[in-house]
Design a protein around this motif. Sequence first.
Motif: not given
Length: 220
Positions: A4-7, A196-204
């Motif tokens: 899943s992703t939360v923006h 529930e594990n955060l695996v990556n952070v992206e920025y745009s």
Amino acid sequence: MLQSTVHLVRHGEVFNPDRVLYGRLPGFHLSELGYRMADRLSEHFADRKEAGARIATVAASPLLRAQETARPTAEALGLTLLEEPRVIEAKNHFEGLSHIKKELGRPNHWPYLVNPFRPSWGEAYKAQVKRVVEAVKIHRDLAVKLEGNGAEAIIVAHQLPIWVTRLSAEKKPLWHDPRQRECSLASITSLHFDGENLVNVEYSEPCGDLLKDASNLPGA
């Protein structure tokens, strides 16, 4: 495990000709450019959905500028805009004031400047992270419940709570130089989860080309 992703989306430019550090004050709405940014964000997320993204929820801080930024996206996606108080702007002793550099020279403010690592002039960084993380988990789980694997949630919030949450996610110190925040107007900080594990952070920056016309206003 389900992915899943939360923006976490920062709101658009605010109409603030008096350069007030507006913080949690009511009534500060988007500027004309800010509305253009909100429309651009709606186009960005509509394109993502058209390409197959499973966007399940759109939420926003209760402050007017966040609500106005989120509304076009919710409408474009056919979703109800949810209010999320946990991602509201941080408290700040200097809220409502302008010419902040001049105010810093006044002795009555000095007791609030003793600990920049907390920071002593406002809500603790750790407290901000805690409440934003709670919101992220709630909307992530709701999105997964609605759309299953690959579900996405959008939360429109404010620069400082988003930035310190990102620093925490990347296991970096929360104290920082505000001038070095990578969280421009209408930017997107995406938190990717495996279960529930955060695996990556992206920025745009979908509105990157509009930033040259924006005023660098305080209290965002």
